[in-house]
Design an enzyme around this catalytic site. Structure first.
Site: not given
Ligand code: DX5
Ligand code: ZN
Length: 230
Positions: A16, A42, A44, A46, A75, A77, A146, A184
């Site tokens: 990520s 990956h 993320d 948000m 991903h 969110m 998760m 994840d």
């Molecule tokens: C959390 C994310 C993850 C996260 C992973 O909300 O979806 O992908 O960034 O990071 P680590 O490995 O540091 O938990």
């Molecule tokens: Zn993620």
């Protein structure tokens, strides 16, 4: 016995870049991940609503698409992901994952992702019953469990995840469904072996990859070794 045994595939790693130290130097991070043999990137996304944090949207995904050959594991969110799936598929997502908690009609959204030509993923928060996802397996190419509450990198792995991974692995195999199982949050060389043994196909890792002072290559090797040791 399930499908991964016998001709078992090596674990797949999806670093990520959320935890990559400097997002203005993302091309360097992507090059390092390619050189280190990452299987996916990956990403993320948000929205500050479904999760407390805000990261980036489809234009940044499109820039990353242009900068790497690695498959993009996006991903989302975000609430009401149906409003944005077309933008993210057009931006170049290979896998587009929505949260089961984020929409009234996950079945419809997963179908729409497939129709647009991407692989459809379904993410499940730690507090959500797995049954909510099991009914949707026929329209999923990937399930993401998760192992932290989403929103931030660098959180601690929730141990209860292990039994959820085992249960979802069993359900996928019992149905003979061609669905990848991804985990994840808080993944490191300390728990990768257990998560893998519980049945994960793909491990996401942010801090364990970009926070490793030995560098990305050594970090990925350590994760692979820990995951597939047994
Ligand atoms: C959390 C994310 C993850 C996260 C992973 O909300 O979806 O992908 O960034 O990071 P680590 O490995 O540091 O938990
Ligand atoms: Zn993620």
């Amino acid at each position: 016995m399930h499908g991964r045994q016998g001709g078992r595939q090596p674990v797949a790693l999806a670093p990520s870049i959320l935890n990559s130290s400097d997002l203005t130097r993302i091309a360097e991070s992507l090059a390092a991940l390619e050189a280190a043999g990452a299987d996916y990137v990956h990403l993320d996304v948000m929205d500050g609503h479904f999760v407390p944090n805000i990261t980036f949207g489809a234009p940044v995904v499109a820039s990353i698409r242009a900068a790497t050959r690695l498959p993009l594991d996006v991903h989302l969110m975000i609430t009401q992901p149906e409003r944005y799936v077309a933008a993210f598929v057009e931006a170049g997502a290979d896998i587009l994952t929505i949260h089961v908690e984020a929409t009234y009609h996950p079945h419809r959204v997963l179908q729409a992702i497939r129709e647009m030509g991407a692989r459809a993923g379904l993410a499940v928060n730690p507090g959500t019953p797995l049954a909510n996802a099991q009914e949707l397996l026929p329209v999923c190419d990937l399930v993401l469990l998760m192992s932290v509450n989403p929103g931030f990198g660098g959180q601690t792995f929730i141990p209860l995840t292990l039994q959820r991974v085992r249960a979802m692995r069993g359900e996928i195999d019992a149905r003979g469904a061609p669905v990848l199982l991804e985990v994840d949050g808080g993944i490191s060389a300390r728990n990768a072996g257990m998560v893998r043994a519980a049945g994960a196909d793909i491990l996401v890792a942010g801090t364990a990859v970009f926070g490793d002072e030995r560098g990305v290559g050594a970090a990925l090797s350590a994760l692979r070794e820990a995951a597939d040791r047994v």
